[in-house]
Motif scaffolding. Structure first.
Motif, PDB file in Angstrom:
ATOM      1  N   ILE A  20       0.844  -1.200   0.000  1.00 29.35           N
ATOM      2  CA  ILE A  20       0.000   0.000   0.000  1.00 29.35           C
ATOM      3  C   ILE A  20       0.879   1.249   0.000  1.00 29.35           C
ATOM      4  N   ASP A  21       1.907   1.270   0.837  1.00 32.41           N
ATOM      5  CA  ASP A  21       2.827   2.411   0.887  1.00 32.41           C
ATOM      6  C   ASP A  21       3.596   2.563  -0.426  1.00 32.41           C
ATOM      7  N   GLU A  22       4.114   1.457  -0.945  1.00 27.45           N
ATOM      8  CA  GLU A  22       4.916   1.502  -2.176  1.00 27.45           C
ATOM      9  C   GLU A  22       4.112   1.988  -3.372  1.00 27.45           C
ATOM     10  N   HIS A  23       2.837   1.625  -3.419  1.00 28.45           N
ATOM     11  CA  HIS A  23       1.995   2.000  -4.552  1.00 28.45           C
ATOM     12  C   HIS A  23       1.237   3.305  -4.328  1.00 28.45           C
ATOM     13  N   GLY A  24       1.305   3.856  -3.126  1.00 33.65           N
ATOM     14  CA  GLY A  24       0.679   5.145  -2.864  1.00 33.65           C
ATOM     15  C   GLY A  24      -0.823   5.112  -2.689  1.00 33.65           C
ATOM     16  N   TYR A  25      -1.380   3.990  -2.257  1.00 31.76           N
ATOM     17  CA  TYR A  25      -2.818   3.932  -2.007  1.00 31.76           C
ATOM     18  C   TYR A  25      -3.173   4.800  -0.808  1.00 31.76           C
ATOM     19  N   GLN A  26      -4.380   5.353  -0.842  1.00 33.53           N
ATOM     20  CA  GLN A  26      -4.861   6.194   0.244  1.00 33.53           C
ATOM     21  C   GLN A  26      -5.329   5.377   1.439  1.00 33.53           C
ATOM     22  N   ASN A  27      -5.802   4.137   1.150  1.00 36.63           N
ATOM     23  CA  ASN A  27      -6.297   3.297   2.240  1.00 36.63           C
ATOM     24  C   ASN A  27      -6.251   1.828   1.825  1.00 36.63           C
ATOM     25  N   ARG A  28      -6.464   0.959   2.790  1.00 38.93           N
ATOM     26  CA  ARG A  28      -6.413  -0.481   2.546  1.00 38.93           C
ATOM     27  C   ARG A  28      -7.527  -0.942   1.608  1.00 38.93           C
ATOM     28  N   SER A  29      -8.695  -0.357   1.740  1.00 40.53           N
ATOM     29  CA  SER A  29      -9.826  -0.789   0.907  1.00 40.53           C
ATOM     30  C   SER A  29      -9.535  -0.618  -0.578  1.00 40.53           C
ATOM     31  N   GLU A  30      -8.994   0.541  -0.957  1.00 37.97           N
ATOM     32  CA  GLU A  30      -8.658   0.777  -2.366  1.00 37.97           C
ATOM     33  C   GLU A  30      -7.630  -0.233  -2.856  1.00 37.97           C
ATOM     34  N   ALA A  31      -6.625  -0.470  -2.045  1.00 40.64           N
ATOM     35  CA  ALA A  31      -5.580  -1.420  -2.426  1.00 40.64           C
ATOM     36  C   ALA A  31      -6.149  -2.822  -2.587  1.00 40.64           C
ATOM     37  N   ILE A  32      -6.942  -3.255  -1.640  1.00 40.70           N
ATOM     38  CA  ILE A  32      -7.509  -4.607  -1.702  1.00 40.70           C
ATOM     39  C   ILE A  32      -8.429  -4.744  -2.905  1.00 40.70           C
ATOM     40  N   ARG A  33      -9.219  -3.705  -3.231  1.00 40.24           N
ATOM     41  CA  ARG A  33     -10.068  -3.751  -4.425  1.00 40.24           C
ATOM     42  C   ARG A  33      -9.223  -3.914  -5.677  1.00 40.24           C
ATOM     43  N   ASP A  34      -8.144  -3.115  -5.812  1.00 41.85           N
ATOM     44  CA  ASP A  34      -7.280  -3.211  -6.994  1.00 41.85           C
ATOM     45  C   ASP A  34      -6.572  -4.552  -7.070  1.00 41.85           C
ATOM     46  N   PHE A  35      -6.036  -5.021  -5.942  1.00 37.65           N
ATOM     47  CA  PHE A  35      -5.340  -6.305  -5.937  1.00 37.65           C
ATOM     48  C   PHE A  35      -6.306  -7.444  -6.249  1.00 37.65           C
ATOM     49  N   THR A  36      -7.529  -7.334  -5.773  1.00 37.26           N
ATOM     50  CA  THR A  36      -8.539  -8.360  -6.056  1.00 37.26           C
ATOM     51  C   THR A  36      -8.874  -8.376  -7.541  1.00 37.26           C
ATOM     52  N   ARG A  37      -9.094  -7.193  -8.117  1.00 40.34           N
ATOM     53  CA  ARG A  37      -9.376  -7.119  -9.566  1.00 40.34           C
ATOM     54  C   ARG A  37      -8.239  -7.725 -10.372  1.00 40.34           C
ATOM     55  N   ALA A  38      -7.004  -7.380 -10.008  1.00 40.61           N
ATOM     56  CA  ALA A  38      -5.834  -7.896 -10.733  1.00 40.61           C
ATOM     57  C   ALA A  38      -5.749  -9.412 -10.615  1.00 40.61           C
ATOM     58  N   GLY A  39      -5.989  -9.931  -9.430  1.00 33.20           N
ATOM     59  CA  GLY A  39      -5.962 -11.377  -9.236  1.00 33.20           C
ATOM     60  C   GLY A  39      -7.052 -12.085 -10.009  1.00 33.20           C
ATOM     61  N   MET A  40      -8.244 -11.499 -10.019  1.00 38.80           N
ATOM     62  CA  MET A  40      -9.354 -12.092 -10.759  1.00 38.80           C
ATOM     63  C   MET A  40      -9.084 -12.065 -12.259  1.00 38.80           C
ATOM     64  N   GLN A  41      -8.507 -10.975 -12.757  1.00 44.82           N
ATOM     65  CA  GLN A  41      -8.166 -10.882 -14.175  1.00 44.82           C
ATOM     66  C   GLN A  41      -7.105 -11.912 -14.532  1.00 44.82           C
ATOM     67  N   GLN A  42      -6.110 -12.069 -13.684  1.00 44.65           N
ATOM     68  CA  GLN A  42      -5.059 -13.055 -13.940  1.00 44.65           C
ATOM     69  C   GLN A  42      -5.639 -14.467 -13.973  1.00 44.65           C
ATOM     70  N   ALA A  43      -6.517 -14.784 -13.037  1.00 44.98           N
ATOM     71  CA  ALA A  43      -7.140 -16.111 -13.006  1.00 44.98           C
ATOM     72  C   ALA A  43      -7.990 -16.339 -14.249  1.00 44.98           C
ATOM     73  N   ALA A  44      -8.745 -15.328 -14.662  1.00 44.46           N
ATOM     74  CA  ALA A  44      -9.568 -15.446 -15.867  1.00 44.46           C
ATOM     75  C   ALA A  44      -8.691 -15.635 -17.095  1.00 44.46           C
ATOM     76  N   GLN A  45      -7.583 -14.924 -17.156  1.00 43.91           N
ATOM     77  CA  GLN A  45      -6.664 -15.031 -18.283  1.00 43.91           C
ATOM     78  C   GLN A  45      -6.065 -16.434 -18.340  1.00 43.91           C
TER      79      GLN A  45
END
Length: 148
Positions: A20-45
């Motif tokens: 979260i710090d390295e990527h500059g997220y404002q809060n944990r929720s935003e980071a978890i949403r983005d990481f979840t989307r990325a993981g779901m896209q990778q699994a779908a791919q």
């Protein structure tokens, strides 16, 4: 939006906070949403269920490699419906880089990219795909924003 509660061990939480710090997220929720989307896209791919996507195919190749230019052009002409635009960059006396914007189903884009990257003379290649329509969610149309 829904609120959920999850349990993470201390080490994973430390890793998450560091990301979260390295990527500059404002809060944990935003980071978890983005990481979840990325993981779901990778699994779908990985399962070939990416749906409609846009992608960037980036590769470096030896422009003097025998018949490579002809083979690349044949691949592109055989898949003209996927390719939107290509940027060609001369890196040095021997190497060129191309970046191609693609649009189509994830499976078609991956298949096309695999063929380009596997050509003799292509040294490095990578495909980055982004879904254009999240599964189960239709994009809304706005009257004031049109694309031809």
């Amino acid at each position: 939006m829904q609120r959920i509660t999850i349990t993470l061990d201390d080490d994973l939480m430390d890793d998450l906070d560091r990301m979260i710090d390295e990527h500059g997220y404002q809060n944990r929720s935003e980071a978890i949403r983005d990481f979840t989307r990325a993981g779901m896209q990778q699994a779908a791919q990985q399962t070939g269920k990416s749906g409609s996507c846009v992608a960037a195919l980036v590769y470096v190749y030896d422009h003097a490699s025998r018949d490579l230019s002809r083979r690349l052009v044949q691949n592109y002409h055989g898949h003209h419906d996927l390719s939107m635009a290509t940027l060609h960059v001369h890196l040095d006396d021997d190497n060129c880089m191309e970046v191609t914007a693609l649009k189509g189903s994830g499976a078609e884009l991956q298949h096309f990219a695999d063929h380009i990257i596997a050509e003799r003379g292509v040294r490095y290649g990578r495909l980055v795909m982004i879904p254009t329509e999240p599964e189960g969610k239709k994009t809304r149309k706005r009257a004031d924003h049109r694309h031809s």
